[in-house]
Enzyme design. Sequence first.
Site, PDB file in Angstrom:
ATOM      1  N   SER A 233       0.835  -1.211   0.000  1.00 34.60           N
ATOM      2  CA  SER A 233       0.000   0.000   0.000  1.00 34.60           C
ATOM      3  C   SER A 233       0.869   1.262   0.000  1.00 34.60           C
ATOM      4  CB  SER A 233      -0.993   0.000   1.164  1.00 34.60           C
ATOM      5  OG  SER A 233      -0.347   0.178   2.396  1.00 34.60           O
ATOM      6  N   ASN A 234       2.022   1.200   0.618  1.00 33.02           N
ATOM      7  CA  ASN A 234       2.921   2.361   0.545  1.00 33.02           C
ATOM      8  C   ASN A 234       3.525   2.516  -0.850  1.00 33.02           C
ATOM      9  OD1 ASN A 234       3.285   3.901   3.185  1.00 33.02           O
ATOM     10  ND2 ASN A 234       3.301   1.770   3.870  1.00 33.02           N
TER      11      ASN A 234
ATOM     12  N   MET B  96      10.777  -7.190   4.325  1.00 32.72           N
ATOM     13  CA  MET B  96      10.923  -7.942   5.570  1.00 32.72           C
ATOM     14  C   MET B  96      12.298  -8.575   5.769  1.00 32.72           C
ATOM     15  SD  MET B  96       8.175  -7.137   6.861  1.00 32.72           S
ATOM     16  CE  MET B  96       8.133  -8.123   8.359  1.00 32.72           C
ATOM     17  N   ARG B  97      13.245  -8.249   4.899  1.00 31.95           N
ATOM     18  CA  ARG B  97      14.605  -8.786   5.089  1.00 31.95           C
ATOM     19  C   ARG B  97      15.512  -7.709   5.673  1.00 31.95           C
ATOM     20  NH1 ARG B  97      16.493 -13.169   2.201  1.00 31.95           N
ATOM     21  NH2 ARG B  97      18.542 -12.205   2.003  1.00 31.95           N
TER      22      ARG B  97
ATOM     23  N   HIS C 236       8.146   3.352   8.928  1.00 29.29           N
ATOM     24  CA  HIS C 236       7.903   2.471  10.078  1.00 29.29           C
ATOM     25  C   HIS C 236       6.645   2.949  10.811  1.00 29.29           C
ATOM     26  CE1 HIS C 236       8.923  -0.315  13.271  1.00 29.29           C
ATOM     27  NE2 HIS C 236       8.594   0.638  14.119  1.00 29.29           N
TER      28      HIS C 236
ATOM     29  N   ASP D  60      20.192   3.102   8.533  1.00 30.21           N
ATOM     30  CA  ASP D  60      21.590   2.860   8.868  1.00 30.21           C
ATOM     31  C   ASP D  60      21.751   1.378   9.210  1.00 30.21           C
ATOM     32  OD1 ASP D  60      20.631   2.531  11.427  1.00 30.21           O
ATOM     33  OD2 ASP D  60      21.582   4.329  12.257  1.00 30.21           O
TER      34      ASP D  60
HETATM   35  C1  GRF Z   1       3.726  -0.508   6.798  1.00 26.70           C
HETATM   36  O1  GRF Z   1       2.999  -0.398   7.991  1.00 26.70           O
HETATM   37  C2  GRF Z   1       5.112   0.011   6.967  1.00 26.70           C
HETATM   38  O2  GRF Z   1       5.194   1.077   7.856  1.00 26.70           O
HETATM   39  C3  GRF Z   1       5.841  -1.176   7.528  1.00 26.70           C
HETATM   40  O3  GRF Z   1       5.297  -2.285   6.861  1.00 26.70           O
HETATM   41  C4  GRF Z   1       3.980  -1.980   6.433  1.00 26.70           C
HETATM   42  C5  GRF Z   1       3.944  -2.201   4.958  1.00 26.70           C
HETATM   43  O4  GRF Z   1       2.643  -2.055   4.449  1.00 26.70           O
HETATM   44  N1  GRF Z   1       7.272  -1.049   7.364  1.00 26.70           N
HETATM   45  P1  GRF Z   1       2.421  -2.000   2.885  1.00 26.70           P
HETATM   46  O5  GRF Z   1       3.010  -3.290   2.316  1.00 26.70           O
HETATM   47  O6  GRF Z   1       3.096  -0.788   2.355  1.00 26.70           O
HETATM   48  O7  GRF Z   1       0.934  -1.967   2.705  1.00 26.70           O
END
Ligand code: GRF
Length: 207
Positions: free
Chosen positions: A19-20, A96-97, A115, A147
């Site tokens: 979604s981001n 996630m890595r 985050h 970092d």
């Molecule tokens: C978001 O909450 C972001 O802050 C975190 O992981 C999530 C990713 O969501 N690091 P999406 O895959 O962008 O929907």
Amino acid sequence: MTARSGPLRVGVLASGRGSNLQALLDAAREKDYPARVVVLLSDRERAPALERATAAGVEAVFLDPKAYGDRAAYDAALLDRLEASRVELVCLAGFMRILSPAFVGGWVGRLINIHPSLLPAFPGLHAQRQALDHGAKVTGATVHFVDAGVDTGPIIAQASVPVHDDDTEDSLAARILVEEHRLYPEVVRLFAEERLSLVGRRVRVRR
Ligand code: GRF
């Protein structure tokens, strides 16, 4: 104004929903937005982020961690792809890595993450659950330079959201996401317009 001839070339690394990523893709469609996503790299074959990129006409690549001997080899493959796409800024969006220090070291000041908490509170996994468990009344979203640590890099921008008494992890995550989707494209714009500078670990924003 920048000296760059075209829009900033952004590479996004995402493992999941995306979604981001979508927020960045949508922003790039706005007139005069100074950046565009040129490649999406994912470590998960079924990540919806891959489909979102493809739907937007952006190159989407699944890089299978199992196909590489170790983290260094995997990160070298990521680097190859980013360089092939002439990426100037890397945005982590639910990737996630953990990236190797060598990778991170090569992108200092050009690698950012989003985050779902007000860092330095609640770093790492399940930030929303951590906030609820702690009893925080306010939490939010942070965009920061990456970092070598986990969610420890210089903070670029933050947005706060209230925690409600009846919040669940999902309801809180949804409220934070609204801010994430606003904040990430805003920070990418500031970066593209060369309005960010680092002084020690403080990020100055030229208004
Ligand atoms: C978001 O909450 C972001 O802050 C975190 O992981 C999530 C990713 O969501 N690091 P999406 O895959 O962008 O929907």
